[in-house]
Scaffold this motif. Structure first.
Motif, PDB file in Angstrom:
ATOM      1  N   GLY A   1       0.813  -1.210   0.000  1.00 33.51           N
ATOM      2  CA  GLY A   1       0.000   0.000   0.000  1.00 33.51           C
ATOM      3  C   GLY A   1       0.844   1.256   0.000  1.00 33.51           C
ATOM      4  O   GLY A   1       0.556   2.221  -0.727  1.00 33.51           O
ATOM      5  N   GLY A   2       1.922   1.259   0.802  1.00 35.38           N
ATOM      6  CA  GLY A   2       2.814   2.408   0.822  1.00 35.38           C
ATOM      7  C   GLY A   2       3.508   2.616  -0.511  1.00 35.38           C
ATOM      8  O   GLY A   2       3.662   3.750  -0.986  1.00 35.38           O
ATOM      9  N   ILE A   3       3.922   1.520  -1.149  1.00 37.66           N
ATOM     10  CA  ILE A   3       4.598   1.619  -2.442  1.00 37.66           C
ATOM     11  C   ILE A   3       3.656   2.168  -3.505  1.00 37.66           C
ATOM     12  O   ILE A   3       4.050   2.948  -4.375  1.00 37.66           O
ATOM     13  CB  ILE A   3       5.158   0.236  -2.855  1.00 37.66           C
ATOM     14  CG1 ILE A   3       6.278  -0.180  -1.889  1.00 37.66           C
ATOM     15  CG2 ILE A   3       5.676   0.256  -4.290  1.00 37.66           C
ATOM     16  CD1 ILE A   3       6.709  -1.620  -2.032  1.00 37.66           C
ATOM     17  N   ARG A   4       2.402   1.785  -3.421  1.00 35.50           N
ATOM     18  CA  ARG A   4       1.416   2.254  -4.406  1.00 35.50           C
ATOM     19  C   ARG A   4       1.144   3.754  -4.275  1.00 35.50           C
ATOM     20  O   ARG A   4       0.961   4.443  -5.283  1.00 35.50           O
ATOM     21  CB  ARG A   4       0.100   1.501  -4.232  1.00 35.50           C
ATOM     22  CG  ARG A   4       0.036   0.116  -4.866  1.00 35.50           C
ATOM     23  CD  ARG A   4      -1.370  -0.431  -4.702  1.00 35.50           C
ATOM     24  NE  ARG A   4      -1.542  -1.754  -5.240  1.00 35.50           N
ATOM     25  CZ  ARG A   4      -1.801  -2.040  -6.519  1.00 35.50           C
ATOM     26  NH1 ARG A   4      -1.905  -1.047  -7.397  1.00 35.50           N
ATOM     27  NH2 ARG A   4      -1.953  -3.283  -6.912  1.00 35.50           N
ATOM     28  N   HIS A   5       1.116   4.264  -3.056  1.00 37.48           N
ATOM     29  CA  HIS A   5       0.553   5.590  -2.833  1.00 37.48           C
ATOM     30  C   HIS A   5       1.564   6.649  -2.419  1.00 37.48           C
ATOM     31  O   HIS A   5       1.273   7.836  -2.500  1.00 37.48           O
ATOM     32  CB  HIS A   5      -0.556   5.500  -1.771  1.00 37.48           C
ATOM     33  CG  HIS A   5      -1.672   4.577  -2.147  1.00 37.48           C
ATOM     34  ND1 HIS A   5      -2.505   4.805  -3.229  1.00 37.48           N
ATOM     35  CD2 HIS A   5      -2.084   3.390  -1.601  1.00 37.48           C
ATOM     36  CE1 HIS A   5      -3.393   3.829  -3.322  1.00 37.48           C
ATOM     37  NE2 HIS A   5      -3.151   2.955  -2.352  1.00 37.48           N
TER      38      HIS A   5
ATOM     39  N   PRO B   1       4.858   8.875  -3.035  1.00 38.13           N
ATOM     40  CA  PRO B   1       5.717   9.252  -4.172  1.00 38.13           C
ATOM     41  C   PRO B   1       7.091   8.589  -4.076  1.00 38.13           C
ATOM     42  O   PRO B   1       7.650   8.431  -2.987  1.00 38.13           O
ATOM     43  CB  PRO B   1       5.808  10.779  -4.050  1.00 38.13           C
ATOM     44  CG  PRO B   1       4.587  11.176  -3.283  1.00 38.13           C
ATOM     45  CD  PRO B   1       4.317  10.045  -2.327  1.00 38.13           C
ATOM     46  N   GLN B   2       7.632   8.233  -5.238  1.00 40.93           N
ATOM     47  CA  GLN B   2       8.893   7.489  -5.253  1.00 40.93           C
ATOM     48  C   GLN B   2      10.043   8.276  -4.618  1.00 40.93           C
ATOM     49  O   GLN B   2      10.888   7.696  -3.944  1.00 40.93           O
ATOM     50  CB  GLN B   2       9.236   7.088  -6.683  1.00 40.93           C
ATOM     51  CG  GLN B   2       8.341   5.969  -7.222  1.00 40.93           C
ATOM     52  CD  GLN B   2       8.738   5.547  -8.617  1.00 40.93           C
ATOM     53  OE1 GLN B   2       9.009   6.387  -9.483  1.00 40.93           O
ATOM     54  NE2 GLN B   2       8.773   4.259  -8.866  1.00 40.93           N
ATOM     55  N   ALA B   3      10.070   9.591  -4.824  1.00 38.35           N
ATOM     56  CA  ALA B   3      11.154  10.384  -4.231  1.00 38.35           C
ATOM     57  C   ALA B   3      11.091  10.314  -2.710  1.00 38.35           C
ATOM     58  O   ALA B   3      12.127  10.201  -2.038  1.00 38.35           O
ATOM     59  CB  ALA B   3      11.057  11.836  -4.702  1.00 38.35           C
ATOM     60  N   LEU B   4       9.889  10.352  -2.159  1.00 36.03           N
ATOM     61  CA  LEU B   4       9.737  10.249  -0.708  1.00 36.03           C
ATOM     62  C   LEU B   4      10.083   8.839  -0.230  1.00 36.03           C
ATOM     63  O   LEU B   4      10.678   8.671   0.840  1.00 36.03           O
ATOM     64  CB  LEU B   4       8.308  10.610  -0.311  1.00 36.03           C
ATOM     65  CG  LEU B   4       7.984  10.584   1.188  1.00 36.03           C
ATOM     66  CD1 LEU B   4       8.916  11.524   1.950  1.00 36.03           C
ATOM     67  CD2 LEU B   4       6.525  10.945   1.436  1.00 36.03           C
ATOM     68  N   GLN B   5       9.729   7.836  -1.021  1.00 35.20           N
ATOM     69  CA  GLN B   5      10.086   6.457  -0.663  1.00 35.20           C
ATOM     70  C   GLN B   5      11.594   6.329  -0.516  1.00 35.20           C
ATOM     71  O   GLN B   5      12.095   5.797   0.483  1.00 35.20           O
ATOM     72  CB  GLN B   5       9.581   5.496  -1.731  1.00 35.20           C
ATOM     73  CG  GLN B   5       8.073   5.320  -1.789  1.00 35.20           C
ATOM     74  CD  GLN B   5       7.658   4.425  -2.940  1.00 35.20           C
ATOM     75  OE1 GLN B   5       8.486   3.714  -3.513  1.00 35.20           O
ATOM     76  NE2 GLN B   5       6.380   4.451  -3.283  1.00 35.20           N
ATOM     77  N   ARG B   6      12.333   6.814  -1.502  1.00 35.44           N
ATOM     78  CA  ARG B   6      13.794   6.690  -1.464  1.00 35.44           C
ATOM     79  C   ARG B   6      14.375   7.439  -0.262  1.00 35.44           C
ATOM     80  O   ARG B   6      15.312   6.976   0.379  1.00 35.44           O
ATOM     81  CB  ARG B   6      14.409   7.217  -2.762  1.00 35.44           C
ATOM     82  CG  ARG B   6      14.159   6.316  -3.960  1.00 35.44           C
ATOM     83  CD  ARG B   6      15.053   6.712  -5.129  1.00 35.44           C
ATOM     84  NE  ARG B   6      14.746   8.071  -5.588  1.00 35.44           N
ATOM     85  CZ  ARG B   6      13.781   8.388  -6.424  1.00 35.44           C
ATOM     86  NH1 ARG B   6      12.985   7.442  -6.906  1.00 35.44           N
ATOM     87  NH2 ARG B   6      13.574   9.635  -6.805  1.00 35.44           N
ATOM     88  N   ALA B   7      13.809   8.603   0.041  1.00 32.15           N
ATOM     89  CA  ALA B   7      14.322   9.395   1.155  1.00 32.15           C
ATOM     90  C   ALA B   7      14.118   8.706   2.498  1.00 32.15           C
ATOM     91  O   ALA B   7      14.894   8.929   3.438  1.00 32.15           O
ATOM     92  CB  ALA B   7      13.654  10.770   1.168  1.00 32.15           C
ATOM     93  N   THR B   8      13.083   7.847   2.584  1.00 32.51           N
ATOM     94  CA  THR B   8      12.778   7.203   3.870  1.00 32.51           C
ATOM     95  C   THR B   8      13.351   5.799   3.999  1.00 32.51           C
ATOM     96  O   THR B   8      13.128   5.146   5.021  1.00 32.51           O
ATOM     97  CB  THR B   8      11.254   7.147   4.078  1.00 32.51           C
ATOM     98  OG1 THR B   8      10.650   6.408   2.989  1.00 32.51           O
ATOM     99  CG2 THR B   8      10.651   8.540   4.133  1.00 32.51           C
TER     100      THR B   8
END
Length: 309
Positions: A27-31, A33-40
């Motif tokens: 669910g997190g991966i779907r919703h 943003p990829q830039a925020l995913q990488r930062a976290t």
């Protein structure tokens, strides 16, 4: 409460390994943003670094062997945290690929001629890989580049609920589960004779024969299955690994390197064990070289250098 020590050669099992937590992650991966995913990613990697001590300690011991003892506890934990963060990013990238989302990855192949040349012989190819980098990207890359049919030889998930959850992502692939039927080896031989590529892991021994090999300066146990299949079918073993490098400059994409080594042809002499041992040692040597270079992308959450169960 943590899980018991992991048996060497087995996939890691812990209390977070289940469909509930995977649904949260997906669910997190779907919703998000990829830039925020990488930062976290350091945050998520660090969270599980603390929550799963058995996996953490196993990773630290493995890295001590591959990279040598750390100069300080701080450096040792920094290496372990980097591996956990890389693993979180790898999972995120792979689920994103399943969802059809574009990745900030520029794919470069090194040694692709080894694979293409081996395919010309018409016996198929065993792409020998390990739990390193984005090892699961192989079927996608074969599809993107118009290669012959690609099959995955893999063990079924030990948790049937996880197997059911993952099946919706795996249905698009050709998978032969080696732990579900004694006849799986016949199916693998059949598709190789049709000229297919079969991806096989070389770093999990799940009850079959395994041999001790020198790996990163220490003996470790490796399964003989890939070399045995190659000897029976005449298909060459092509060591094939996928690793990720950071962007060369700000604003550039990360690089996904597909590194292939020269094919290993298994001899067929009167000494079957010697033939299999020699071929396995060659593949393990290729694996050891790239693991030494990309140790924090080597995802073994058990004592890799322990004896088989």
């Amino acid at each position: 409460m943590d899980t018991p020590p992991q048996a060497p050669g087995r996939s890691s099992r812990h209390r977070f390994e289940g469909p509930f937590y995977r649904r949260i992650m997906v669910g997190g991966i779907r919703h998000i943003p990829q830039a925020l995913q990488r930062a976290t990613m350091p945050l998520w990697g660090g969270l599980f670094y603390g929550l799963i001590p058995s996996a953490r300690e196993a990773v630290l011991r493995n890295l001590d062997v591959v990279l040598g003892p750390a100069a300080s506890p701080l450096i040792r934990h920094r290496r372990g945290l980097a591996l956990f963060a890389n693993y979180a990013q790898m999972l995120t990238d792979m689920y994103s690929v399943h969802f059809g989302r574009p990745l900030d990855l520029e794919v470069t192949s090194i040694g692709r001629e080894h694979l293409l040349g081996s395919l010309k012989h018409g016996r198929g190819v065993i792409a020998a890989t390990g739990h390193l980098g984005m090892w699961q990207i192989g079927p996608f890359l074969a599809e993107w580049r118009g290669l012959p049919q690609f099959y995955l030889a893999m063990a079924a998930e030990p948790n049937p609920l996880v197997q059911q959850f993952e099946q919706r992502f795996r249905d698009r692939f050709r998978i032969i589960y080696t732990t579900e039927s004694p006849f799986s080896i016949l199916k693998l031989a059949s598709v190789l004779r049709e000229g297919a590529i079969v991806g096989m892991q070389i770093d999990r021994h799940l009850g079959g024969q395994a041999l001790p090999m020198q790996f990163c300066g220490r003996p470790a146990w490796f399964p003989t299955g890939p070399a045995t299949l190659a000897r029976a079918t005449g298909a060459p073993l092509v060591p094939s690994f996928f690793v990720v490098e950071p962007p060369v400059a700000p604003g550039h994409k990360r690089r996904l390197l597909h590194v292939l080594s020269p094919p290993v042809h298994v001899a067929r002499t009167s000494d079957r064990l010697a033939d299999i041992t020699a071929a396995t040692a060659q593949v393990v040597e290729s694996y050891g070289r790239i693991v030494s270079r990309y140790a924090t992308q080597w995802y073994q959450f058990f004592d890799f250098f322990g004896p088989p169960p």
